[in-house]
Motif scaffolding. Structure first.
Motif, PDB file in Angstrom:
ATOM      1  N   LEU A 109       0.210  27.801  29.584  1.00 38.40           N
ATOM      2  CA  LEU A 109       1.307  28.079  28.656  1.00 38.40           C
ATOM      3  C   LEU A 109       2.474  27.130  28.902  1.00 38.40           C
ATOM      4  N   GLU A 110       2.791  26.882  30.150  1.00 40.88           N
ATOM      5  CA  GLU A 110       3.869  25.940  30.482  1.00 40.88           C
ATOM      6  C   GLU A 110       3.570  24.560  29.899  1.00 40.88           C
ATOM      7  N   ARG A 111       2.317  24.120  30.012  1.00 40.84           N
ATOM      8  CA  ARG A 111       1.916  22.816  29.469  1.00 40.84           C
ATOM      9  C   ARG A 111       1.983  22.823  27.947  1.00 40.84           C
ATOM     10  N   TRP A 112       1.520  23.929  27.318  1.00 44.73           N
ATOM     11  CA  TRP A 112       1.558  24.032  25.855  1.00 44.73           C
ATOM     12  C   TRP A 112       2.997  23.901  25.357  1.00 44.73           C
ATOM     13  N   VAL A 113       3.927  24.615  25.992  1.00 43.31           N
ATOM     14  CA  VAL A 113       5.338  24.557  25.588  1.00 43.31           C
ATOM     15  C   VAL A 113       5.884  23.144  25.786  1.00 43.31           C
ATOM     16  N   ALA A 114       5.591  22.523  26.903  1.00 46.68           N
ATOM     17  CA  ALA A 114       6.096  21.177  27.182  1.00 46.68           C
ATOM     18  C   ALA A 114       5.605  20.161  26.159  1.00 46.68           C
ATOM     19  N   GLU A 115       4.401  20.337  25.646  1.00 46.22           N
ATOM     20  CA  GLU A 115       3.821  19.388  24.698  1.00 46.22           C
ATOM     21  C   GLU A 115       4.201  19.680  23.251  1.00 46.22           C
ATOM     22  N   CYS A 116       4.742  20.857  22.976  1.00 46.80           N
ATOM     23  CA  CYS A 116       5.081  21.251  21.610  1.00 46.80           C
ATOM     24  C   CYS A 116       6.448  20.691  21.224  1.00 46.80           C
ATOM     25  N   ASP A 117       6.501  19.949  20.122  1.00 47.06           N
ATOM     26  CA  ASP A 117       7.761  19.367  19.663  1.00 47.06           C
ATOM     27  C   ASP A 117       8.802  20.449  19.390  1.00 47.06           C
ATOM     28  N   GLY A 118      10.030  20.162  19.788  1.00 50.82           N
ATOM     29  CA  GLY A 118      11.139  21.049  19.492  1.00 50.82           C
ATOM     30  C   GLY A 118      11.343  22.176  20.486  1.00 50.82           C
ATOM     31  N   LEU A 119      10.523  22.227  21.528  1.00 44.31           N
ATOM     32  CA  LEU A 119      10.680  23.257  22.553  1.00 44.31           C
ATOM     33  C   LEU A 119      11.113  22.607  23.857  1.00 44.31           C
ATOM     34  N   PRO A 120      11.732  23.374  24.758  1.00 45.29           N
ATOM     35  CA  PRO A 120      12.128  22.793  26.048  1.00 45.29           C
ATOM     36  C   PRO A 120      10.925  22.188  26.768  1.00 45.29           C
ATOM     37  N   ASP A 121      11.161  21.106  27.488  1.00 38.75           N
ATOM     38  CA  ASP A 121      10.040  20.435  28.150  1.00 38.75           C
ATOM     39  C   ASP A 121       9.708  21.005  29.512  1.00 38.75           C
ATOM     40  N   ARG A 122      10.542  21.898  30.018  1.00 44.22           N
ATOM     41  CA  ARG A 122      10.250  22.495  31.329  1.00 44.22           C
ATOM     42  C   ARG A 122      10.585  23.977  31.300  1.00 44.22           C
ATOM     43  N   VAL A 123       9.548  24.793  31.280  1.00 50.24           N
ATOM     44  CA  VAL A 123       9.729  26.242  31.421  1.00 50.24           C
ATOM     45  C   VAL A 123       8.734  26.721  32.468  1.00 50.24           C
ATOM     46  N   THR A 124       9.045  27.833  33.071  1.00 46.18           N
ATOM     47  CA  THR A 124       8.101  28.428  33.999  1.00 46.18           C
ATOM     48  C   THR A 124       7.678  29.780  33.454  1.00 46.18           C
ATOM     49  N   ALA A 125       6.426  30.094  33.668  1.00 43.18           N
ATOM     50  CA  ALA A 125       5.859  31.334  33.146  1.00 43.18           C
ATOM     51  C   ALA A 125       5.439  32.235  34.297  1.00 43.18           C
ATOM     52  N   ASP A 126       6.089  33.391  34.395  1.00 42.32           N
ATOM     53  CA  ASP A 126       5.589  34.398  35.329  1.00 42.32           C
ATOM     54  C   ASP A 126       4.544  35.227  34.578  1.00 42.32           C
ATOM     55  N   LEU A 127       3.892  36.116  35.274  1.00 39.19           N
ATOM     56  CA  LEU A 127       2.804  36.877  34.665  1.00 39.19           C
ATOM     57  C   LEU A 127       3.282  37.733  33.497  1.00 39.19           C
ATOM     58  N   ALA A 128       4.433  38.373  33.605  1.00 39.57           N
ATOM     59  CA  ALA A 128       4.934  39.239  32.532  1.00 39.57           C
ATOM     60  C   ALA A 128       5.251  38.438  31.267  1.00 39.57           C
ATOM     61  N   THR A 129       5.916  37.291  31.425  1.00 48.06           N
ATOM     62  CA  THR A 129       6.249  36.470  30.259  1.00 48.06           C
ATOM     63  C   THR A 129       4.994  35.844  29.667  1.00 48.06           C
ATOM     64  N   PHE A 130       4.052  35.488  30.509  1.00 50.31           N
ATOM     65  CA  PHE A 130       2.770  34.964  30.031  1.00 50.31           C
ATOM     66  C   PHE A 130       2.070  36.011  29.163  1.00 50.31           C
ATOM     67  N   GLU A 131       2.048  37.247  29.621  1.00 52.92           N
ATOM     68  CA  GLU A 131       1.418  38.317  28.837  1.00 52.92           C
ATOM     69  C   GLU A 131       2.176  38.557  27.535  1.00 52.92           C
ATOM     70  N   SER A 132       3.495  38.411  27.550  1.00 53.06           N
ATOM     71  CA  SER A 132       4.274  38.516  26.313  1.00 53.06           C
ATOM     72  C   SER A 132       3.891  37.411  25.335  1.00 53.06           C
ATOM     73  N   ALA A 133       3.675  36.225  25.861  1.00 50.43           N
ATOM     74  CA  ALA A 133       3.274  35.097  25.011  1.00 50.43           C
ATOM     75  C   ALA A 133       1.917  35.364  24.372  1.00 50.43           C
ATOM     76  N   LEU A 134       0.988  35.906  25.146  1.00 53.41           N
ATOM     77  CA  LEU A 134      -0.336  36.217  24.592  1.00 53.41           C
ATOM     78  C   LEU A 134      -0.227  37.307  23.530  1.00 53.41           C
ATOM     79  N   SER A 135       0.634  38.272  23.751  1.00 49.67           N
ATOM     80  CA  SER A 135       0.860  39.333  22.777  1.00 49.67           C
ATOM     81  C   SER A 135       1.442  38.756  21.486  1.00 49.67           C
ATOM     82  N   LEU A 136       2.422  37.862  21.615  1.00 51.48           N
ATOM     83  CA  LEU A 136       3.002  37.199  20.445  1.00 51.48           C
ATOM     84  C   LEU A 136       1.957  36.362  19.730  1.00 51.48           C
ATOM     85  N   ARG A 137       1.150  35.655  20.482  1.00 55.90           N
ATOM     86  CA  ARG A 137       0.105  34.819  19.883  1.00 55.90           C
ATOM     87  C   ARG A 137      -0.825  35.657  19.016  1.00 55.90           C
ATOM     88  N   GLU A 138      -1.302  36.771  19.553  1.00 56.80           N
ATOM     89  CA  GLU A 138      -2.247  37.603  18.805  1.00 56.80           C
ATOM     90  C   GLU A 138      -1.578  38.261  17.599  1.00 56.80           C
TER      91      GLU A 138
END
Length: 187
Positions: A35-64
């Motif tokens: 997820l950190e790599r996906w965000v870094a490669e996506c135009d218009g998003l910050p190039d450095r974020v860190t994902a803990d397990l809770a935020t990662f699961e939130s991202a998967l929930s948003l994705r679905e």
């Protein structure tokens, strides 16, 4: 896995991190570093974020949720209430900050802010009655994309990812049919 950013919207690109959803799903976001790599490669998003397990699961929930709502829109059915709640709740959170300088635009924020930005993007594209959302025309691809082509005639999510594969398969099929009709060897 290499990520493809061909859907025309970050929420749709996030949904596209699962490929071949109907047949043999492959999840490109298996762990927080993905997820950190996906965000870094996506135009218009910050190039450095860190994902803990809770935020990662939130991202998967948003994705679905984004995928389900986009599919609902493509199929002309009412939005899934659970998906609406997830997207709307995340869209209500703080977003990344932007700053203009001589060097250009700088976007900064944590992963929670990035998810809020992506959720807002989903809200905007899904609420637009003139947005042409389509599912890729390649049989095994389930990516949903925003068709901004003239006359909304785009067939595939992207030429590199799917269009070239479909065209190459059609060419090989024509060659086999032609060779079989002439009684020759199709190779």
């Amino acid at each position: 896995m290499d990520f493809a950013y061909v859907s025309g919207d970050p929420a749709l690109d996030l949904a596209g991190t699962v490929v071949s959803r109907r047949d043999m799903p492959v999840d490109g976001l298996a762990a927080p570093p993905d997820l950190e790599r996906w965000v870094a490669e996506c135009d218009g998003l910050p190039d450095r974020v860190t994902a803990d397990l809770a935020t990662f699961e939130s991202a998967l929930s948003l994705r679905e949720a984004a995928y389900q709502l986009a599919l609902d829109r493509v199929l002309g059915r009412p939005f899934d209430p659970g998906g609406l709640k997830i997207v709307n709740d995340m869209a209500a959170r703080p977003v990344p900050s932007i700053r203009l300088s001589d060097a250009g635009l700088r976007v900064s924020g944590d992963l929670a802010a990035v998810l809020s930005h992506i959720a807002r993007s989903a809200v905007v594209v899904l609420a637009d009655p003139d947005a042409h959302l389509k599912e890729c025309g390649r049989a095994t691809c389930t990516r949903i994309y925003l068709d901004r082509s003239r006359g909304a005639r785009r067939t595939w999510c992207g030429m590199d990812e799917c269009g070239n594969r479909v065209k190459a398969a059609a060419y090989r099929a024509r060659r086999r049919a032609s060779a079989a009709g002439e009684g020759g060897d199709p190779a």
